[in-house]
Design a protein around this motif. Sequence first.
Motif, mmCIF file in Angstrom:
data_model
loop_
_atom_site.group_PDB
_atom_site.id
_atom_site.type_symbol
_atom_site.label_atom_id
_atom_site.label_comp_id
_atom_site.label_asym_id
_atom_site.label_seq_id
_atom_site.Cartn_x
_atom_site.Cartn_y
_atom_site.Cartn_z
ATOM 1 N N LEU A 10 1.015 -1.629 -0.154
ATOM 2 C CA LEU A 10 0.130 -0.052 0.341
ATOM 3 C C LEU A 10 0.551 1.341 -0.170
ATOM 4 O O LEU A 10 0.605 2.312 -0.158
ATOM 5 C CB LEU A 10 -1.269 0.016 1.095
ATOM 6 N N LEU A 11 2.058 1.027 -0.237
ATOM 7 C CA LEU A 11 3.336 2.035 0.227
ATOM 8 C C LEU A 11 4.559 2.409 -1.314
ATOM 9 O O LEU A 11 4.167 1.602 -1.264
ATOM 10 C CB LEU A 11 3.686 2.266 1.980
ATOM 11 N N CYS A 12 4.068 3.651 -0.887
ATOM 12 C CA CYS A 12 4.488 3.732 -2.507
ATOM 13 C C CYS A 12 6.454 3.718 -2.433
ATOM 14 O O CYS A 12 6.634 3.797 -1.004
ATOM 15 C CB CYS A 12 5.116 4.732 -3.068
ATOM 16 N N GLN A 13 7.510 3.753 -2.876
ATOM 17 C CA GLN A 13 8.731 2.585 -2.962
ATOM 18 C C GLN A 13 9.954 4.188 -1.880
ATOM 19 O O GLN A 13 10.325 4.107 -1.175
ATOM 20 C CB GLN A 13 9.174 2.736 -3.668
ATOM 21 N N SER A 14 8.934 5.613 -1.833
ATOM 22 C CA SER A 14 8.940 6.609 -1.782
ATOM 23 C C SER A 14 8.242 7.245 -0.170
ATOM 24 O O SER A 14 8.951 8.170 -0.464
ATOM 25 C CB SER A 14 9.398 8.268 -2.838
ATOM 26 N N PHE A 15 7.739 6.242 0.091
ATOM 27 C CA PHE A 15 7.055 7.127 0.854
ATOM 28 C C PHE A 15 7.883 8.148 2.317
ATOM 29 O O PHE A 15 8.934 7.547 2.573
ATOM 30 C CB PHE A 15 6.356 5.765 1.299
ATOM 31 N N LEU A 16 6.884 8.761 2.671
ATOM 32 C CA LEU A 16 6.873 9.538 3.967
ATOM 33 C C LEU A 16 6.581 9.622 4.865
ATOM 34 O O LEU A 16 4.530 10.062 4.450
ATOM 35 C CB LEU A 16 7.703 11.127 3.029
#
Length: 126
Positions: free
Chosen positions: A32-38
Amino acid sequence: MSNDPLLDELRAHEEQVWDALVRGDADLDASLLCQSFLGVYGDGFADKSAHVGQLAEGATVQSYALTDLRARALGSDHAMLSYRARFMRHRRNQAEDMYVTSIWQRTEGGWINIFSQDTAAGEATD
C-alpha cells in the motif's frame, strides 16, 4: 458509505493500512506504500522500510476507528484524506487519538500511499 466516491475509495485503502497494523501483515502494508513513502510522526520521519519494519514482530495495533473523514482531490491522480483516529496499541490498555493526513496517488495498479502525517490529538477544552 458516503455520497463521495473519492472519500469512500480513500477510506477503504486507509483502512487496509490500519488492518495491516492490526494483523501484523507487513506484506499488505508494503503493498500500500510507494517506494518513496514519507511519514511524519511525533518521533521523526519514517520511510517505507521503517513503516513496514514496525511489523517485524507482529501486530502493533489492537483496534481502531476512523472518524470525521475528509477527502480532497489534489489533481487528477492525487488525493488527500484527513481524519481522526482512535486506536489501541498492541498490549496497551488506553485508547489514543490522533489526527492523520495521508496523500494517495492513483497508479495503474490502484491507489498507493505516498505521504502520511500524524498529529496527537490534544485534550478537549470547553
